[in-house]
Design an enzyme around this catalytic site. Structure first.
Site, PDB file in Angstrom:
ATOM      1  N   LYS A   1       0.843  -1.207   0.000  1.00 15.83           N
ATOM      2  CA  LYS A   1       0.000   0.000   0.000  1.00 15.83           C
ATOM      3  C   LYS A   1       0.873   1.250   0.000  1.00 15.83           C
ATOM      4  CE  LYS A   1      -3.765  -2.473   2.202  1.00 15.83           C
ATOM      5  NZ  LYS A   1      -4.415  -2.900   3.449  1.00 15.83           N
TER       6      LYS A   1
ATOM      7  N   GLN B   1      -4.323  -1.848   9.756  1.00 16.69           N
ATOM      8  CA  GLN B   1      -4.276  -3.149   9.099  1.00 16.69           C
ATOM      9  C   GLN B   1      -4.833  -4.238  10.024  1.00 16.69           C
ATOM     10  OE1 GLN B   1      -3.243  -3.745   5.823  1.00 16.69           O
ATOM     11  NE2 GLN B   1      -3.991  -5.822   6.200  1.00 16.69           N
TER      12      GLN B   1
ATOM     13  N   ASP C   1     -10.846   2.666   4.308  1.00 18.62           N
ATOM     14  CA  ASP C   1     -11.090   1.228   4.167  1.00 18.62           C
ATOM     15  C   ASP C   1     -12.589   0.947   4.084  1.00 18.62           C
ATOM     16  OD1 ASP C   1      -9.056  -0.584   3.821  1.00 18.62           O
ATOM     17  OD2 ASP C   1      -8.518  -0.701   5.955  1.00 18.62           O
TER      18      ASP C   1
END
Ligand code: NAP
Length: 299
Positions: free
Chosen positions: A52, A96, A119
């Site tokens: 990412k 994450q 997200d």
């Protein structure tokens, strides 16, 4: 059979994003800034986060990586999230997953400000999606929609079976595919939806009977090479979200990746199929960057 090539599309999207960032820079505008929080030493999580960050750099975004020990407490992690929520330079951030067992993923996800939740996991953004409003859609299902759009795959009136109902993949995927093309989240993004959707899960009976009627089969069950040729209709479109690392001493990395679909035997029956690797995973990262750009523009 044609491949739904995530590498080809991701190169195209990254190049579009880079052009947009170059334009912003020329106009002395604000460069999008994504932050990622990584807790612990999980190998797969490290790979995802690094990728990412690397892709942020590729398109000219600013990126910040905050690494913390697996021993961090929930309170300490919440403090970091509050700081990121308040940092006016950061447009969006992710924590994450998975997190260590002593930290509640729900508490952490809920603490992220919905306008920085790139997200798309926050209940506010999931609620907006359920209502068909444009929002930060969870990166993987959004990446699948973008992939179907760019391959001009018509979904209207098609039988779509989504295998899996997780909050981050299966559920938002089924919501998107079943939305009306008039809804904001579909029309604003130029997606094709209006499918007739069946959601399957671990308690589903006669799975093979259901999947073999699917015009579009989207698989996100986390079971390595679970979908076999007898479960797939001739000419179906198959999207494999699954991702598994298998130890393979012959590879430089020491492992190889496979999906939830037994690619070799399923592919010949399909009209389109995503490979693993080189399919949905790359689209997920693009989708995260697209959400970050959106967050930056929304400011
Ligand atoms: P998850 O949270 O474990 O959810 C799995 C879902 O599949 C659940 O709804 C479960 O049913 C269902 N399921 C499990 N076994 C089944 C079976 N034998 N028959 C029917 N349904 C079954 O997984 P996830 O987070 O959605 O991820 C799914 C896969 O996608 C994983 O391989 C993951 O690594 C991968 N993934 C890839 C990306 C990417 O960017 N490529 C992103 C996210 C996830 P119940 O609800 O009844 O338990």
């Amino acid at each position: 059979m044609q491949l739904l090539d995530g590498k080809l599309l991701s190169d195209e999207i990254l190049s579009e994003l880079k052009t947009e960032v170059d334009n912003i820079r020329q106009k002395n505008g604000k460069i999008p800034h994504l932050a990622a929080v990584l807790v612990g030493e999980d190998g797969a999580s490290i790979t995802y986060v690094n990728s990412k960050v690397k892709n942020c750099e590729k398109v000219g975004f600013k990126s910040s990586l905050i690494k913390k020990d697996a021993t961090i407490t929930e309170e300490e992690l919440l403090e970091i999230i509050q700081k990121l929520n308040q940092d006016t330079d950061i447009d969006g951030f992710i924590v994450q997953l998975p997190l260590p067992k002593h930290i509640s993923e729900k508490v952490i996800t809920d603490a992220i400000s919905p306008d920085k939740d790139v997200d798309g996991f926050h209940p506010f953004n999931v609620g907006k999606l359920a209502l068909g409003l444009d929002t930060y859609v969870s990166a993987t299902p959004n990446g699948v929609m973008e992939m179907l759009k760019r391959y001009k795959i018509q979904t209207e009136g098609k039988n779509c079976v989504v295998l899996g109902r997780s909050n981050i993949v299966g559920s938002p995927m089924s919501m998107l595919m079943s939305k009306s093309s008039r809804s904001e989240v579909i029309s604003k993004n130029g997606y094709s939806a209006d499918a007739t959707v069946t959601v399957c899960h671990s308690k589903t009976k006669n799975l093979q009977e259901i999947t073999s009627k699917a015009d579009i089969l989207i698989v996100a069950i986390g079971q390595q090479e679970f979908v076999t040729a007898d479960m797939v209709k001739e000419g179906a479109i198959v999207v494999d979200v699954g991702l598994h690392r298998l130890i393979d001493e012959t590879k430089k990395s020491g492992y190889r990746l496979v999906g939830d679909v037994k690619f070799d035997e399923v592919a010949p029956k399909t009209s389109y199929i995503t490979p693993v690797p080189g399919g949905v995973g790359l689209m997920t990262i693009c989708s995260l960057l697209m959400n970050t750009l959106k967050a930056s523009k929304n400011k």
